[in-house]
Design a protein around this motif. Structure first.
Motif, PDB file in Angstrom:
ATOM      1  N   VAL A 193       0.823  -1.208   0.000  1.00  0.00           N
ATOM      2  CA  VAL A 193       0.000   0.000   0.000  1.00  0.00           C
ATOM      3  C   VAL A 193       0.864   1.268   0.000  1.00  0.00           C
ATOM      4  CG1 VAL A 193      -1.755   1.296   1.299  1.00  0.00           C
ATOM      5  CG2 VAL A 193      -1.897  -1.201   1.124  1.00  0.00           C
ATOM      6  N   THR A 194       0.731   2.059  -1.045  1.00  0.00           N
ATOM      7  CA  THR A 194       1.468   3.325  -1.160  1.00  0.00           C
ATOM      8  C   THR A 194       0.611   4.445  -0.561  1.00  0.00           C
ATOM      9  OG1 THR A 194       0.402   3.844  -3.267  1.00  0.00           O
ATOM     10  CG2 THR A 194       2.473   2.589  -3.379  1.00  0.00           C
ATOM     11  N   PRO A 195       1.215   5.600  -0.253  1.00  0.00           N
ATOM     12  CA  PRO A 195       0.410   6.715   0.272  1.00  0.00           C
ATOM     13  C   PRO A 195      -0.722   7.089  -0.690  1.00  0.00           C
ATOM     14  CG  PRO A 195       2.746   7.165   0.598  1.00  0.00           C
ATOM     15  CD  PRO A 195       2.672   5.910  -0.225  1.00  0.00           C
ATOM     16  N   GLU A 196      -0.473   6.963  -1.990  1.00  0.00           N
ATOM     17  CA  GLU A 196      -1.508   7.333  -2.965  1.00  0.00           C
ATOM     18  C   GLU A 196      -2.724   6.396  -2.886  1.00  0.00           C
ATOM     19  OE1 GLU A 196      -0.353   7.165  -7.056  1.00  0.00           O
ATOM     20  OE2 GLU A 196      -2.158   8.268  -7.671  1.00  0.00           O
ATOM     21  N   ILE A 197      -2.434   5.094  -2.824  1.00  0.00           N
ATOM     22  CA  ILE A 197      -3.537   4.125  -2.705  1.00  0.00           C
ATOM     23  C   ILE A 197      -4.234   4.307  -1.354  1.00  0.00           C
ATOM     24  CG2 ILE A 197      -4.072   1.647  -2.559  1.00  0.00           C
ATOM     25  CD1 ILE A 197      -2.770   1.386  -5.082  1.00  0.00           C
ATOM     26  N   PHE A 198      -3.421   4.500  -0.321  1.00  0.00           N
ATOM     27  CA  PHE A 198      -3.961   4.669   1.038  1.00  0.00           C
ATOM     28  C   PHE A 198      -4.968   5.822   1.084  1.00  0.00           C
ATOM     29  CE2 PHE A 198      -3.526   6.630   5.296  1.00  0.00           C
ATOM     30  CZ  PHE A 198      -3.841   5.543   6.095  1.00  0.00           C
ATOM     31  N   SER A 199      -4.676   6.878   0.330  1.00  0.00           N
ATOM     32  CA  SER A 199      -5.548   8.062   0.371  1.00  0.00           C
ATOM     33  C   SER A 199      -6.935   7.765  -0.198  1.00  0.00           C
ATOM     34  CB  SER A 199      -4.902   9.232  -0.381  1.00  0.00           C
ATOM     35  OG  SER A 199      -4.962   8.975  -1.778  1.00  0.00           O
ATOM     36  N   THR A 200      -7.089   6.659  -0.920  1.00  0.00           N
ATOM     37  CA  THR A 200      -8.414   6.314  -1.457  1.00  0.00           C
ATOM     38  C   THR A 200      -9.223   5.428  -0.493  1.00  0.00           C
ATOM     39  OG1 THR A 200      -7.622   4.312  -2.585  1.00  0.00           O
ATOM     40  CG2 THR A 200      -7.531   6.357  -3.852  1.00  0.00           C
ATOM     41  N   PHE A 201      -8.596   4.995   0.610  1.00  0.00           N
ATOM     42  CA  PHE A 201      -9.304   4.120   1.568  1.00  0.00           C
ATOM     43  C   PHE A 201     -10.245   4.966   2.437  1.00  0.00           C
ATOM     44  CE2 PHE A 201      -5.427   0.997   1.915  1.00  0.00           C
ATOM     45  CZ  PHE A 201      -5.616   0.641   0.585  1.00  0.00           C
ATOM     46  N   ALA A 202     -11.340   4.335   2.873  1.00  0.00           N
ATOM     47  CA  ALA A 202     -12.251   5.009   3.810  1.00  0.00           C
ATOM     48  C   ALA A 202     -11.468   5.306   5.088  1.00  0.00           C
ATOM     49  CB  ALA A 202     -13.424   4.093   4.119  1.00  0.00           C
ATOM     50  N   LYS A 203     -11.718   6.484   5.674  1.00  0.00           N
ATOM     51  CA  LYS A 203     -10.979   6.827   6.900  1.00  0.00           C
ATOM     52  C   LYS A 203     -11.369   5.880   8.029  1.00  0.00           C
ATOM     53  CE  LYS A 203      -9.312  11.265   5.900  1.00  0.00           C
ATOM     54  NZ  LYS A 203      -9.862  11.323   4.489  1.00  0.00           N
ATOM     55  N   GLU A 204     -12.675   5.755   8.206  1.00  0.00           N
ATOM     56  CA  GLU A 204     -13.163   4.868   9.268  1.00  0.00           C
ATOM     57  C   GLU A 204     -14.047   3.805   8.654  1.00  0.00           C
ATOM     58  OE1 GLU A 204     -15.336   7.753  11.312  1.00  0.00           O
ATOM     59  OE2 GLU A 204     -13.479   8.839  11.777  1.00  0.00           O
ATOM     60  N   HIS A 205     -14.365   2.847   9.483  1.00  0.00           N
ATOM     61  CA  HIS A 205     -15.262   1.797   9.021  1.00  0.00           C
ATOM     62  C   HIS A 205     -16.596   2.422   8.607  1.00  0.00           C
ATOM     63  CE1 HIS A 205     -17.159  -1.966   8.521  1.00  0.00           C
ATOM     64  NE2 HIS A 205     -16.062  -2.605   8.884  1.00  0.00           N
ATOM     65  N   PRO A 206     -17.066   2.160   7.391  1.00  0.00           N
ATOM     66  CA  PRO A 206     -18.295   2.820   6.940  1.00  0.00           C
ATOM     67  C   PRO A 206     -19.545   2.350   7.682  1.00  0.00           C
ATOM     68  CG  PRO A 206     -17.524   1.242   5.308  1.00  0.00           C
ATOM     69  CD  PRO A 206     -16.480   1.299   6.357  1.00  0.00           C
ATOM     70  N   PHE A 207     -19.536   1.143   8.197  1.00  0.00           N
ATOM     71  CA  PHE A 207     -20.644   0.761   9.084  1.00  0.00           C
ATOM     72  C   PHE A 207     -20.039   0.160  10.334  1.00  0.00           C
ATOM     73  CE2 PHE A 207     -20.399  -3.119   6.486  1.00  0.00           C
ATOM     74  CZ  PHE A 207     -20.389  -2.621   5.203  1.00  0.00           C
ATOM     75  N   PRO A 208     -19.776   1.028  11.323  1.00  0.00           N
ATOM     76  CA  PRO A 208     -19.056   0.601  12.516  1.00  0.00           C
ATOM     77  C   PRO A 208     -19.786  -0.504  13.262  1.00  0.00           C
ATOM     78  CG  PRO A 208     -19.925   2.831  12.775  1.00  0.00           C
ATOM     79  CD  PRO A 208     -20.169   2.435  11.373  1.00  0.00           C
ATOM     80  N   ASN A 209     -19.144  -0.936  14.294  1.00  0.00           N
ATOM     81  CA  ASN A 209     -19.611  -2.067  15.080  1.00  0.00           C
ATOM     82  C   ASN A 209     -21.058  -1.950  15.516  1.00  0.00           C
ATOM     83  OD1 ASN A 209     -18.716  -4.472  15.794  1.00  0.00           O
ATOM     84  ND2 ASN A 209     -17.084  -3.714  17.145  1.00  0.00           N
ATOM     85  N   LYS A 210     -21.926  -2.182  14.572  1.00  0.00           N
ATOM     86  CA  LYS A 210     -23.325  -1.921  14.846  1.00  0.00           C
ATOM     87  C   LYS A 210     -24.139  -2.933  14.061  1.00  0.00           C
ATOM     88  CE  LYS A 210     -26.596   1.334  13.178  1.00  0.00           C
ATOM     89  NZ  LYS A 210     -27.001   2.410  12.437  1.00  0.00           N
TER      90      LYS A 210
END
Ligand code: CDP
Length: 314
Positions: free
Chosen positions: A82-99
């Protein structure tokens, strides 16, 4: 113009052995359905302990830092650091958290949805999952609904419909409008060629400021899910999108309802001919997927009261 010939009702042929298969399915399906809480909890905990969908199904900046090595689930020898460029496309947090959601509808694309009147029931679910960017035009709404919280996309759609996103990207971004601000789940790390395609999809969404929120499947999750279903007796090269989404829903939702899952060419009531999808008749690649075998496993879960399959009209 020559006078239009009145078309006679189309006779349909049932494939050899199909009537028996469908009758057996209906026999298993027609027992009154009731959720069996024990069976549901047991299956869900098996799935969670093997696949950890809750924390692992989606790649995030929290679970996949820069420098992590991703192993492609469709090409085991291929990895990506994972490069910084690819990393920047990842969701910051879990889109549906522990719920856990109360009710989820997973909508497959089967022709069984045609004229089903299931739209309202599908849309009444708290969380609605759809597969492969299905058309949601007004004319389908009554039967398939319109609400979409998460939709998957197979990158082959980007190639076939949007010129691999190499030219103008506006038609692609505009096609996402019908899904509102839903999550768009992409298998960016399943095959090598998926990665640049999915990156172009993400950049198009960002550049045109579309409200769609792209997220990626974690290939490790897909791999463990394939092993899980193999341990349940499924022999297939690739899991279908439908069974992957049903599995994800089973970890996140107390009540899982499946619509549009019927990999047979005749309707269970009346045995009239069906198209493969509710919007076209493109056939499934039987080389990769084993939908009837998957269906058998889903029907088993239905009979055990773990999830509810909807086959009839609503
Ligand atoms: O790309 P894929 O073949 O997996 O899916 P699709 O044809 O876009 O349909 C989405 C999902 O609906 C499939 O993955 C199946 O699980 C389900 N389906 C079904 O059960 N019966 C059909 N006749 C068509 C689709």
């Amino acid at each position: 113009l020559p006078p239009q010939k009145k078309s006679a009702p189309q006779p349909f042929e049932l494939c050899k052995g199909c009537r028996e298969v469908i009758n057996k399915v209906i026999e298993r399906y027609s027992k009154p359905w009731k959720k069996q809480e024990d069976n549901y909890q047991k299956f869900r905990s098996q799935l969670s302990s093997k696949c950890h969908g809750f924390d692992k199904a989606i790649i995030t900046q929290a679970n996949t830092p820069v420098g992590s090595k991703l192993v492609y689930d469709g090409e085991k020898k291929r990895t990506l650091q994972v490069t910084p460029e690819i990393f920047s496309t990842f969701a910051k947090e879990h889109p549906f958290p522990n719920k856990t959601w109360d009710t989820c509808a997973v909508v497959g694309n089967g022709g069984i949805l045609t004229n089903s009147s299931c739209g309202k029931m599908i849309d009444s679910a708290q969380f609605v999952i759809r597969c492969n960017l299905p058309p949601l035009e007004k004319s389908y709404e009554k039967h398939v609904g319109i609400k979409t919280d998460l939709v998957t996309a197979n990158p082959s759609i980007f190639i076939e419909k949007y010129g691999a996103l190499m030219g103008r990207r506006r038609p692609f971004v505009e096609s996402l409008r019908s899904y509102g601000n839903s999550l768009l789940l992409l298998p960016a790390f399943s095959y090598g060629h998926n990665t640049p395609l999915c990156m172009r999809a993400v950049y198009s969404i960002e550049d045109f400021e579309s409200p769609t929120r792209p997220i990626f499947f974690n290939p490790e999750y897909l791999q463990s899910l394939a092993l899980f279903w193999r341990s349940q007796g499924l022999r297939a090269v690739r899991l279908s999108t439908g069974i992957i989404m049903a599995s994800l829903a089973l970890e996140h939702c107390a009540n899982v309802h499946l619509y549009g899952f019927w990999p047979f060419s005749n309707h269970p009531d009346g045995l009239y001919a069906l198209t493969n999808h509710y919007y076209d008749d493109r056939q499934t690649k039987t080389k990769f997927h084993a939908m009837p075998a998957e269906f058998d496993l889903l029907l088993r879960l239905h009979s055990q009261g773990v999830l509810r399959l909807h086959l009839g009209d609503c």
